[in-house]
Design a protein around this motif. Structure first.
Motif, PDB file in Angstrom:
ATOM      1  N   PRO B  26       0.416  -1.403   0.125  1.00  0.00           N
ATOM      2  CA  PRO B  26       0.224  -0.216  -0.038  1.00  0.00           C
ATOM      3  C   PRO B  26       1.014   1.485  -0.037  1.00  0.00           C
ATOM      4  O   PRO B  26       2.226   1.039   0.085  1.00  0.00           O
ATOM      5  CB  PRO B  26      -0.412  -0.143   1.396  1.00  0.00           C
ATOM      6  N   VAL B  27       0.227   2.169  -0.930  1.00  0.00           N
ATOM      7  CA  VAL B  27       0.999   3.338  -0.867  1.00  0.00           C
ATOM      8  C   VAL B  27       1.326   4.301   0.964  1.00  0.00           C
ATOM      9  O   VAL B  27       2.741   4.355   0.976  1.00  0.00           O
ATOM     10  CB  VAL B  27       0.273   4.761  -1.200  1.00  0.00           C
ATOM     11  N   THR B  31       5.070   5.343   1.766  1.00  0.00           N
ATOM     12  CA  THR B  31       5.646   6.311   1.694  1.00  0.00           C
ATOM     13  C   THR B  31       6.546   6.573   3.640  1.00  0.00           C
ATOM     14  O   THR B  31       7.266   6.651   3.645  1.00  0.00           O
ATOM     15  CB  THR B  31       4.218   6.966   2.523  1.00  0.00           C
ATOM     16  N   ALA B  32       6.035   5.424   4.601  1.00  0.00           N
ATOM     17  CA  ALA B  32       5.928   5.233   5.789  1.00  0.00           C
ATOM     18  C   ALA B  32       7.749   5.081   5.412  1.00  0.00           C
ATOM     19  O   ALA B  32       8.763   5.273   6.237  1.00  0.00           O
ATOM     20  CB  ALA B  32       5.447   4.516   6.683  1.00  0.00           C
ATOM     21  N   ARG B  38      14.653   8.255   5.101  1.00  0.00           N
ATOM     22  CA  ARG B  38      15.017   9.741   4.658  1.00  0.00           C
ATOM     23  C   ARG B  38      15.340  10.239   5.905  1.00  0.00           C
ATOM     24  O   ARG B  38      16.416  10.642   6.013  1.00  0.00           O
ATOM     25  CB  ARG B  38      13.669  11.038   3.827  1.00  0.00           C
ATOM     26  N   ILE B  39      14.591   9.614   7.316  1.00  0.00           N
ATOM     27  CA  ILE B  39      15.144  10.525   7.992  1.00  0.00           C
ATOM     28  C   ILE B  39      16.864   9.593   9.142  1.00  0.00           C
ATOM     29  O   ILE B  39      17.247  10.663   8.905  1.00  0.00           O
ATOM     30  CB  ILE B  39      13.893   9.754   9.542  1.00  0.00           C
ATOM     31  N   VAL B 324       5.022  12.582  -3.336  1.00  0.00           N
ATOM     32  CA  VAL B 324       4.318  12.788  -3.929  1.00  0.00           C
ATOM     33  C   VAL B 324       5.126  11.730  -6.014  1.00  0.00           C
ATOM     34  O   VAL B 324       3.897  11.505  -6.117  1.00  0.00           O
ATOM     35  CB  VAL B 324       4.476  14.379  -4.925  1.00  0.00           C
ATOM     36  N   PHE B 325       5.595  12.023  -6.314  1.00  0.00           N
ATOM     37  CA  PHE B 325       6.311  10.469  -7.011  1.00  0.00           C
ATOM     38  C   PHE B 325       4.721   9.103  -6.978  1.00  0.00           C
ATOM     39  O   PHE B 325       4.631   8.911  -7.839  1.00  0.00           O
ATOM     40  CB  PHE B 325       7.662  10.332  -7.173  1.00  0.00           C
ATOM     41  N   LEU B 326       5.706   8.684  -5.980  1.00  0.00           N
ATOM     42  CA  LEU B 326       4.910   7.472  -5.531  1.00  0.00           C
ATOM     43  C   LEU B 326       3.208   7.589  -5.971  1.00  0.00           C
ATOM     44  O   LEU B 326       2.518   7.148  -5.753  1.00  0.00           O
ATOM     45  CB  LEU B 326       4.527   7.314  -3.639  1.00  0.00           C
ATOM     46  N   PHE B 327       2.396   8.944  -5.720  1.00  0.00           N
ATOM     47  CA  PHE B 327       0.607   9.237  -6.345  1.00  0.00           C
ATOM     48  C   PHE B 327       1.280   9.389  -7.372  1.00  0.00           C
ATOM     49  O   PHE B 327      -0.164   9.229  -7.764  1.00  0.00           O
ATOM     50  CB  PHE B 327       0.856  10.542  -4.646  1.00  0.00           C
TER      51      PHE B 327
END
Lengths: 342, 337
Positions: B26-27, B31-32, B38-39, B324-327
């Motif tokens: 799932p998106v 995202t998570a 990234r963190i 945003v790319f993922l979406f």
């Protein structure tokens, strides 16, 4: 691919009795050719009738004007090309000179088209469902929910497994064969009277190609269809009638049986000699020497003459499409059955 | 990334099957995952930047001398060094610096003894006002303009407009800013030329930033739209009766935005940390100007805090772009579990 069967010959006979649905007369599609005295005629005076329930094969090498003929039926010849002469009638309605808004109602609704390359023919960033419903909502007066149902049935009908889930999916998740099935579903979803399949199986592997051909045959046995192909074997599989095109012109037309068993035009003869067959009596494939005229060439007389082993001096005049015995052929020296026996 | 490459390969299986049996992630979960990655990256980056900054700043001058001023004698200098810990060896200073960094303690400003990070936070809303306005203006102008230019690039009107955009791209922000001030503040007296004094004062700095960034986006979108309009799926849609507007806005633009998103994301990061020149021209009390003044006065606690904050926001902008790319690109959305 196998040769003509009795079934297709029967179909040809029934087809011949159907009423004319699509009628094309003296169609000319021209592309401007800067720096040359004349423009390039991609389609040069093509006329034919398509009868109800008939599958018409449009056969020829690349660049022979098959696809341009198909695109002009929908009025989507790519710029800067355009139809400059002739007429196209769908039943009693002339459609080649319709205003764009009217023409758009014909596209996908009266005439559906399946294109060659399923890998690039669907929008990669839009879901399969949305691409199908977009077309449904444009042509049919249904609710969004009903459109989704129609989209589901369209996918299901062309043999896409778990069609419901696929609506949410995207083209890249599908194999080439499944994508071509989606393309077919898209072409069929508004139940057009005429289907054009432009090299619909060319980009696929042989086994998938056979599956798609089966699908077309099964789903479209009663449909009126134009099948564009450069593959005589594919044409033999599902066509009732065949039109052979060369350099924007029709050079021979007849039932599949006639054309396959006794080709009249030297070009048709050449095409058939280039089809592989599982038959040990035929020694080897015979390619047609040379290449067809390109957009840069200025053609005088018979365009096939430079490649034709039967060419004579009178071939510098353009041969008209006339009856040679039982069949329309554009050749000064057709391979007549009576002569061949000698 | 390897998964994506696999998905794009043409089918070669002899029997028609589904190509990818993988579970769909799932998106939200992706995202998570992106965020977590990234963190971690951000922590390393911050560490690296802080270290670099620490040594660079101490190479450029003696802050004690700046603090003492022209009148300061040797005794005063010693006192100041002791007070700020500048008398200790550099490596010890670095250790102390790192220890405090972990607690987000950047020390106090050498100029006015205020908390350095607090000073930076004070400036953030002002900077962000500018960033958000410029970003929005940029998108509102460039998406429709780019789509329009790219839809029929061979038309004369659009060729002229495209040339104008090309020229506009070459005009540096400080020239736009100075011209605007000359016209609207000096000649016409309509708009205030300095500081943050409400909506009117936002117009010129935001315009300056947008005028610099929009032409780039317009050009990328128009090129991408022009390319997309030649794709096979456009022909498919046309063959199904789609009109020009559907082709452009629902088919071509969506694909064109894939390429433009990377650029827009990079521009946002630039805006966060890089609107320095614009902030200086308009005496805008934002992060950029604070950074410039602090560098000039060798106020290194503030410089460190400001750079630290800018790094965080640049990274935030990049991460947001990824999400945003993922979406917008379904091909990135699914991968093998």
């Amino acid at each position: 691919m196998s040769v003509v069967t009795e079934g297709t010959a029967d179909a040809a006979r029934t087809a011949a009795s159907g009423e004319t649905i699509l009628s094309v007369n003296d169609l000319v599609v021209e592309f401007p050719r800067p720096g040359q005295p004349t423009d390039f005629r991609a389609v040069n005076g093509v006329s034919f009738d398509l009868r109800q329930g008939e599958t018409l094969g449009l056969v020829g090498e690349s660049g022979s004007g098959k696809s341009m003929t198909a695109l002009s039926l929908l009025g989507i010849v790519p710029a800067p090309g355009k139809i400059i002469e002739g007429s196209i009638n769908l039943r009693d309605r002339r459609i080649d000179n319709l205003p764009v808004n009217e023409l758009r109602k014909v596209r996908g609704n009266d005439i559906g088209m399946v294109f060659q390359d399923p890998m690039t023919g669907l929008n990669p960033v839009r879901s399969i469902g949305s691409q199908l419903t977009e077309s449904v909502l444009r042509h049919q007066d249904v609710s969004k929910q009903e459109a989704i149902e129609l989209a589901f049935h369209a996918l299901d009908d062309v043999g896409i497994p778990s069609a419901r889930e696929r609506l949410e999916g995207f083209p890249h998740e599908l194999s080439g064969g499944l994508r071509q099935r989606v393309m077919i579903a898209l072409a069929l979803i508004n139940h057009p009277e005429v289907i054009i399949a432009d090299e619909a199986t060319t980009a696929l592997d042989a086994t998938i190609q056979a599956q798609i051909l089966d699908l077309l045959r099964e789903r479209l046995s009663s449909a009126t269809m134009i099948l564009i192909t450069h593959d005589m074997g594919v044409a033999a599989e599902i066509c009732d009638r065949i039109m052979v095109m060369y350099a924007g012109r029709i050079v021979e037309t007849g039932t599949i049986e006639e054309v396959l068993t006794s080709p009249r035009h030297p070009y048709t003869v050449g095409l058939l000699s280039a089809v592989p067959k599982f038959d040990i009596r035929r020694p080897k494939l015979v390619p047609i020497p040379g290449i067809p005229p390109t957009a840069e060439d200025i053609v005088r007389g018979c365009p096939f003459a430079p490649r034709c082993r039967f060419a004579e001096t009178d071939c510098d005049q353009r041969p008209p499409l006339e009856y040679a015995e039982d069949r329309l052929v554009a050749c000064w020296h057709p391979r007549l059955a009576s002569e061949r026996k000698k | 990334m390897t998964d994506i490459a696999d998905n794009n390969k043409p089918a070669s299986q002899p029997i028609e099957t589904e190509k990818n049996d993988a579970e769909t992630i799932p998106v939200a979960k992706q995202t998570a995952q992106t965020l977590t990655k990234r963190i971690l990256e951000l922590l390393f980056l911050l560490m690296f930047i802080s270290t670099l900054l620490f040594f660079l700043l101490r190479l450029t001058g003696d802050p004690a001398a700046v603090l003492a001023g022209e009148t300061g004698d040797q005794e005063q200098l010693e006192l100041i060094r002791k007070q700020y810990g500048l008398d200790k060896p550099l490596i010890v200073q670095y250790g102390v610096f790192l220890y405090k960094l972990v607690q987000l303690d950047f020390g106090s400003s050498l100029a006015n003894a205020q908390d350095a990070l607090g000073l930076v936070f004070e400036r953030l809303p002002t900077s962000f006002t500018l960033v958000i306005i410029a970003f929005t203006a940029n998108l509102i102008i460039s998406i429709p303009l780019g789509a329009w230019l790219g839809s029929r690039p061979d038309r004369t009107g659009r060729k002229l407009a495209a040339t104008a955009v090309f020229v506009a791209q070459g005009i540096p922000g400080y020239i736009t800013g100075l011209l605007l001030i000359q016209l609207f503040s000096v000649e016409l007296g309509w708009l205030p030329s300095i500081g943050n004094q409400g909506i009117l004062s936002w117009i010129m700095p935001a315009t300056t930033l947008a005028a610099f960034q929009a032409p780039q986006v317009v050009r990328v979108i128009s090129a991408n739209v022009a390319e997309a309009m030649r794709e096979d799926y456009i022909r498919t849609a046309r063959a199904n009766g789609a009109g020009f507007n559907t082709l452009l806005w629902r088919h071509a633009l969506k694909n064109a935005m894939l390429g433009a998103t990377a650029l827009i994301g990079a521009q946002v990061s630039f805006l966060v940390g890089g609107s320095i020149i614009t902030e200086v021209i308009f005496a805008w009390p934002g992060l950029g100007r604070l950074l410039v003044t602090s560098v000039q006065t060798l106020d290194f606690p503030v410089v460190q805090a400001a750079v630290f904050m800018i790094a965080i926001f640049v990274y935030f902008a990049i991460t947001l772009t990824d999400i945003v790319f993922l979406f917008i690109d379904p091909r990135l959305r699914r991968q093998r579990a």
